[in-house]
Design an enzyme around this catalytic site. Sequence first.
Site, PDB file in Angstrom:
ATOM      1  N   ASN A   6       0.859  -1.186   0.000  1.00  0.00           N
ATOM      2  CA  ASN A   6       0.000   0.000   0.000  1.00  0.00           C
ATOM      3  C   ASN A   6       0.893   1.233   0.000  1.00  0.00           C
ATOM      4  O   ASN A   6       1.536   1.534   0.998  1.00  0.00           O
ATOM      5  CB  ASN A   6      -0.898  -0.025   1.249  1.00  0.00           C
ATOM      6  N   LYS A   8       0.033   4.298  -0.134  1.00  0.00           N
ATOM      7  CA  LYS A   8      -0.580   5.468   0.511  1.00  0.00           C
ATOM      8  C   LYS A   8      -0.390   6.693  -0.405  1.00  0.00           C
ATOM      9  O   LYS A   8      -0.498   6.558  -1.614  1.00  0.00           O
ATOM     10  CB  LYS A   8      -0.009   5.654   1.915  1.00  0.00           C
ATOM     11  N   HIS A  91      -9.334   1.361   4.769  1.00  0.00           N
ATOM     12  CA  HIS A  91      -8.074   1.447   5.512  1.00  0.00           C
ATOM     13  C   HIS A  91      -8.303   2.308   6.758  1.00  0.00           C
ATOM     14  O   HIS A  91      -9.114   3.240   6.732  1.00  0.00           O
ATOM     15  CB  HIS A  91      -6.996   2.076   4.618  1.00  0.00           C
ATOM     16  N   GLU A  93      -6.699   4.623   7.992  1.00  0.00           N
ATOM     17  CA  GLU A  93      -6.501   6.064   7.782  1.00  0.00           C
ATOM     18  C   GLU A  93      -7.754   6.693   7.198  1.00  0.00           C
ATOM     19  O   GLU A  93      -8.051   7.861   7.465  1.00  0.00           O
ATOM     20  CB  GLU A  93      -5.264   6.280   6.877  1.00  0.00           C
ATOM     21  N   GLU A 157      -5.239  -4.950  10.434  1.00  0.00           N
ATOM     22  CA  GLU A 157      -4.219  -3.934  10.671  1.00  0.00           C
ATOM     23  C   GLU A 157      -4.504  -3.241  12.003  1.00  0.00           C
ATOM     24  O   GLU A 157      -5.281  -2.273  12.050  1.00  0.00           O
ATOM     25  CB  GLU A 157      -4.226  -2.894   9.547  1.00  0.00           C
ATOM     26  N   SER A 193       3.632  -2.216  10.259  1.00  0.00           N
ATOM     27  CA  SER A 193       5.085  -2.276  10.456  1.00  0.00           C
ATOM     28  C   SER A 193       5.705  -3.610  10.049  1.00  0.00           C
ATOM     29  O   SER A 193       6.616  -4.103  10.703  1.00  0.00           O
ATOM     30  CB  SER A 193       5.433  -1.923  11.918  1.00  0.00           C
TER      31      SER A 193
HETATM   32  P1  13P Z   1       3.205   0.365   7.681  1.00  0.00           P
HETATM   33  O1  13P Z   1       3.704  -0.936   7.080  1.00  0.00           O
HETATM   34  O2  13P Z   1       3.958   1.561   7.187  1.00  0.00           O
HETATM   35  O3  13P Z   1       3.120   0.274   9.173  1.00  0.00           O
HETATM   36  O4  13P Z   1       1.711   0.568   7.140  1.00  0.00           O
HETATM   37  C1  13P Z   1       0.815  -0.467   7.254  1.00  0.00           C
HETATM   38  C2  13P Z   1      -0.398  -0.132   6.479  1.00  0.00           C
HETATM   39  O5  13P Z   1      -1.169   0.729   6.859  1.00  0.00           O
HETATM   40  C3  13P Z   1      -0.646  -0.848   5.211  1.00  0.00           C
HETATM   41  O6  13P Z   1      -1.916  -0.596   4.728  1.00  0.00           O
END
Ligand code: 13P
Length: 233
Positions: A6, A8, A91, A93, A157, A193
């Site tokens: 992802n 982002k 997601h 976020e 997640e 992570s």
């Molecule tokens: P990170 O791997 O940067 O922690 O992000 C995880 C994530 O939100 C994948 O969608």
Amino acid sequence: MLIAGNWKMFKGPAEAAAFSRELRQVALPDDVDVVVCPPYVSLEPTVQALADTDIGVFAQNCHWEREGAFTGEVSAPMLREVGVYGTLVAHSERRDWCGETDETAAARVRTALAEGLHVIVCVGETLAEREAGQTDAVLRRQVGVLEHDDNLVIAYEPVWAIGTGRTATPEIAQQAHETIKSLLDLPVLYGGSVKPDNARELLAQPAVDGALVGGASLDVESFAAICRAGSLT
Ligand code: 13P
């Protein structure tokens, strides 16, 4: 085993195309399905740069209507038109910043599947919810609005593990994945992570069917290393 990157809000069209050209030169394991999720404007160049490979291109979101007066939104048929294979939905976020609810998430999933997209729908508890002993209740609520579909995958997640470097232990991931699978028998990816040095241990858990990778998917070498860690686990 499915490893999804992802991106982002990283990698505009030129950078996405360059990354994709580099990724297609790398030997990726045959027993791992690999997916990348660029921002909307980078989808088409990524689809083109990865043409004739087995790497799938997913959007990061998709509206629940096929068209209409929804300024700033993008629909499933539009994604299909540019050759996109699937989409992420809900997601954390987007739950956090963009008003995503369990109901809007379920509506997006339904339409995307009906329009022929594959879907990775994200669930997971916040730190406050975990500390209050509400993890199971949150997962029940978030998964409870979904229905089984052969083209649907869930990503667990935990919000406290996203972008924090604080990975869930393999035991925590295994337990949450078992809870999710008891509610809906679908593949479950772990996200939060995931890095080359912790991927193998997480992916070796029996209920962990892959990973949704944020930061570590932005670099070809670290993303490829995570894909390799998913092989033969
Ligand atoms: P990170 O791997 O940067 O922690 O992000 C995880 C994530 O939100 C994948 O969608």
